[in-house]
Enzyme design. Structure first.
Site, PDB file in Angstrom:
ATOM      1  N   TYR A 522     -44.347 -22.586  39.053  1.00 20.73           N
ATOM      2  CA  TYR A 522     -45.811 -23.132  39.075  1.00 20.73           C
ATOM      3  C   TYR A 522     -46.657 -21.649  38.957  1.00 20.73           C
ATOM      4  CZ  TYR A 522     -49.791 -25.363  40.805  1.00 20.73           C
ATOM      5  OH  TYR A 522     -50.998 -25.915  40.846  1.00 20.73           O
ATOM      6  N   SER A 603     -48.895 -29.164  35.514  1.00 23.48           N
ATOM      7  CA  SER A 603     -50.338 -28.860  35.778  1.00 23.48           C
ATOM      8  C   SER A 603     -50.431 -27.402  35.583  1.00 23.48           C
ATOM      9  CB  SER A 603     -50.670 -29.358  37.549  1.00 23.48           C
ATOM     10  OG  SER A 603     -52.075 -29.126  37.563  1.00 23.48           O
ATOM     11  N   ASP A 688     -55.621 -39.314  34.189  1.00 30.68           N
ATOM     12  CA  ASP A 688     -55.792 -37.908  34.600  1.00 30.68           C
ATOM     13  C   ASP A 688     -57.015 -37.281  34.674  1.00 30.68           C
ATOM     14  OD1 ASP A 688     -55.015 -35.472  35.557  1.00 30.68           O
ATOM     15  OD2 ASP A 688     -53.433 -35.114  34.329  1.00 30.68           O
ATOM     16  N   HIS A 724     -52.783 -37.610  37.687  1.00 30.60           N
ATOM     17  CA  HIS A 724     -52.335 -36.458  37.407  1.00 30.60           C
ATOM     18  C   HIS A 724     -50.870 -36.270  38.326  1.00 30.60           C
ATOM     19  CE1 HIS A 724     -52.830 -32.125  36.841  1.00 30.60           C
ATOM     20  NE2 HIS A 724     -52.356 -31.767  38.177  1.00 30.60           N
TER      21      HIS A 724
END
Length: 754
Positions: A522, A603, A688, A724
């Site tokens: 991430y 993301s 999203d 999302h």
């Protein structure tokens, strides 16, 4: 806030304290702080990909407008797929249909598709629980009996009393796409305000229920987004954030920017049209307004924020009757640090902040004399461990959760002096749920690790010594932790920075380079990837005998502000370098080889794995990029994207534009000089409204155009009635995870093991 929700921050990941790694497969989480078969590694299934990537794929034609070029800061920037930003055009709809028509048959070619879905379904089919929490005279908790699309809220008169179904979101839609996005009970516990989201959108509606009878009040509050709910202590109404002036669609399928949030007061039993505007900032249309009512009920605490870092702090004494705007007194009027209200005694508030403390500390501020030279430190900063969150409990105590080398540490301390009362025992893992209030003498907390889906502990603070007891343990049938091991390793990144990484694999793993690896990352927005249970990651070890790797990249919050700052703005390349170095470590140490290494991220993590594939295609065999930020020059134009400038920088500023132009996945696609570009699967969804689908639409179009001669597939999966990631129904999660496994299996020619 959790990021599902206090209203002050909206990160790219699910809501705040939601773990970014949950993209791979969801798990039941606590509301507060917001069957697999045994493995015989000697026998191999007859199932395998049975695909040889010797032919190039034929991609659907996508109109490419070479004439569309913008000049930005003196640089001519082509954007040949700008037209795909119009998600409602017939041409874009045809694009979606054509791409799905290519992807779906490819995934269906996987000979093990049925068994993968069967195993995922079996593994998820067990009861999952949140921490219980007491409101008024009743207890509540969420439970999913196994394969229910949404967890159900249950009510009990006592901890050992009969559990009764209280709020079942599965009854609100036939396909399970309506979810509970947040809730708050009145001070007396007799009225429940709850938010519902449809199709995974960030937009919510607020509803009110009489707890004793289950009867709903008639009013519904609409156009609510990025909002918490704060009750006045007279139980008469709530404060909430609303985009009342938002024009056009507000169902999550739009891409328009969200501006001019206003804070309203809603009086119970009245229509929304009569709600009272109490706070707004018309000179700052991008501010989002966090609001909470102090524990004593006398103050309204306001925390405006524009980006995903730093906030202001205001307060107001609450009047007996709220009839109009509330005049605020500034405490902090400069965006330079984060301030989070913890509790108060009289006018003196306890605040968690990183002001003058990179790892956070607790300070005391007297609202009646808030000058900075009058602030005092209650709990000094720990120079090594990060103060992650604080929960006041039992009048004069507080539960403090630290992050120590990425693992949770729980301490019970005095709320008056900060003195350590005791440290609660924890294994290596994460506390991802907690419930309790200052006026209560009991608390619950939920612990999870890579091999444990959850243990809920109960601690009664009227009894000494303080010994937590197991209240409920969540178990997955057939998962035998003794067969696996988790270890934390450290490796050096490109600039010499020492980066931690968790590895999980079977105990008899061989280091001969033959293991499939799933590496999840991430690296952004101060989010820490602590060890949590993931059905998908455990199943990856079961199905393929694989190794799971989770590097804790800079940009996260694992080591406080310094670690976050080391991977944001002009330092963003450090995040990608950390990820490359993790892959190199796994290869060097004999865990795998590039053609067996799958990178995955969602993301901001989708940006990560896409950018890393562009920069080092030689390191990765397959890439799974979920709901990623792929156009770093235009992210700030859509919905809440402008809030991410605190991590990425503002493309309208030249120094940040030049940095982002070098990193943006959409703008940096090129064929490798030697070898193949990794196989890539992008995933996005029509609702999203956090990272809008055009990011993925444009990137896949550029990939298929620039790399059309390569053999590895470049595909996109575009879901419907999904957003999302938050609130995604269980069956959609299972179907998506099945498709991911099938893609990886097809592309890397993996075999299942029994």
């Amino acid at each position: 806030m959790q990021c599902i929700a206090v209203i002050s921050k909206i990160h790219l990941g699910h809501l705040t304290r939601q773990i970014a790694s949950s993209f791979f497969v969801s798990q039941c989480r606590s509301q507060s702080i917001a069957t697999r078969q045994q493995v015989n590694f000697c026998r191999v299934f007859s199932f395998s990909a049975n695909l040889n990537n010797t032919k190039t794929m034929e991609y659907p034609p996508v109109r490419r407008d070479e004439s569309f070029v913008e000049e930005l800061h003196g640089v001519k920037v082509p954007d040949p797929y700008r037209w795909l930003e119009d998600v409602d055009s017939e041409e874009t709809k045809a694009f979606v249909e054509a791409q799905n028509a290519l992807t779906e048959p490819f995934l269906e070619k996987c000979s093990a598709q049925a068994i993968i879905k069967e195993k995922l379904t079996a593994m998820n089919n067990h009861p999952k629980y949140s921490c219980p929490y007491k409101r008024g005279k009743r207890y509540f908790y969420y439970m999913n009996r196994g394969l229910e699309n949404q967890s159900i809220l249950y009510m009990q008169d006592s901890l050992d009393g009969e559990a009764r179904e209280y709020l079942n979101p599965n009854k609100l839609s036939e396909d399970g796409t309506v979810s509970i996005a947040g809730s708050r009970f009145s001070e007396d516990g007799e009225v429940h305000a709850y938010m519902l989201s449809k199709s995974g959108s960030d937009w919510t509606t607020v509803h009110f229920k009489k707890v004793a009878t289950g009867e709903d009040y008639p009013e519904v509050l609409e156009k609510v987004k990025f909002s918490g709910l704060a009750w006045t202590h007279d139980n008469k109404g709530i404060f909430y954030g609303c985009y009342r002036d938002q024009e056009g669609k507000t169902d999550g399928s739009e891409t328009t920017s969200n501006e001019n949030q206003k804070l309203f007061y809603h009086r119970l039993g009245t229509p929304q049209e009569e709600d009272i505007l109490v706070v707004d900032f018309p000179d700052h249309p991008k501010w989002r307004i966090g609001a909470s009512v102090s524990d004593c009920g006398k103050y309204l605490v306001i925390t405006p924020v524009q980006d995903c870092k730093d906030n202001l702090l205001y307060f107001a004494a609450l009047p007996d009757e709220i009839t109009g705007r509330i005049e605020l007194t500034p405490v902090v009027d400069k965006l330079e640090a984060e301030y989070e209200y913890v509790s108060n005694d009289g006018s003196v508030c306890v605040v968690r902040t990183n002001k003058d403390a990179l790892n956070y500390h607790l300070i005391k501020i007297d609202l009646l004399d808030p000058a900075r030279d009058k602030w005092s430190v209650l709990l000094p900063e720990n120079k090594k461990d990060v103060l992650d969150w604080v929960q006041p409990i039992h009048n004069d105590k507080m539960l403090c959760c630290y992050i120590q080398d990425v693992k949770s540490v729980l301490q019970l301390r005095s709320l008056v002096t900060g003195e350590l009362l005791c440290q609660l025992p924890l294994d290596i893992g994460t506390v991802n749920g907690v419930s309790g209030e200052r006026k209560q003498s009991e608390l619950f907390y939920k612990f999870t690790s890579k091999l444990s889906p959850g243990i809920i502990y109960h601690l009664e603070l009227n009894v000494q010594p303080y010994v937590p007891k197991v209240f409920r343990e969540i178990k997955v049938e057939g998962v035998d932790p003794s067969k696996y091991e988790m270890q934390q390793v450290f490796y050096n990144s490109k600039d010499g920075t020492r980066v931690p990484m968790f590895l999980m694999h079977r105990k008899d793993v061989s280091k001969d380079g033959s293991n499939p690896v799933l590496m999840y990352g991430y690296g952004g927005f101060n989010i820490s990837l602590q060890p949590t249970f993931s059905y998908g990651q455990v199943l990856f070890m079961q199905l393929f005998g694989g190794v799971v790797a989770v590097p804790n990249l800079r940009g996260g919050g694992e080591y406080g502000d310094a670690w976050h700052n080391g991977g944001r703005l002009l330092n963003k390349q450090n995040v990608f370098d950390d990820f490359h170095a993790a892959a190199e470590y796994l290869i060097k140490e004999g865990y795998t080889k590039p053609e067996l290494l799958t990178s995955q991220g969602g993301s901001n993590g989708g940006l990560l794995v896409a950018a890393c594939a562009n920069q080092r295609p030689d390191l990765y065999g397959a890439v799974i990029a979920q709901v990623g930020v792929m156009d770093l020059l235009r992210f700030h134009k859509f919905t809440i994207g402008y809030a991410w400038c605190s991590d990425y920088g503002n493309p309208d500023e030249e120094k940040h534009f030049r940095n982002l132009y070098k990193l943006s996945p959409y703008h940096n696609v090129k064929a490798p000089q030697t070898g193949q570009f990794p196989a890539m699967l992008l995933l996005t969804a029509d609702h999203d409204d956090r990272v809008v689908p055009p990011h993925s639409f444009k990137f896949i179009s550029e990939l298929q155009h620039k790399l059309h001669d390569q053999k590895n597939p470049l595909l996109i999966r575009i879901d419907t009635k999904a957003g999302h990631g938050g609130g995604k129904p269980t069956m959609k999660v299972i179907e998506e995870s099945t498709d991911i496994f099938c893609f990886v299996m097809n592309c890397l020619n993996l075999k299942l093991i029994d």
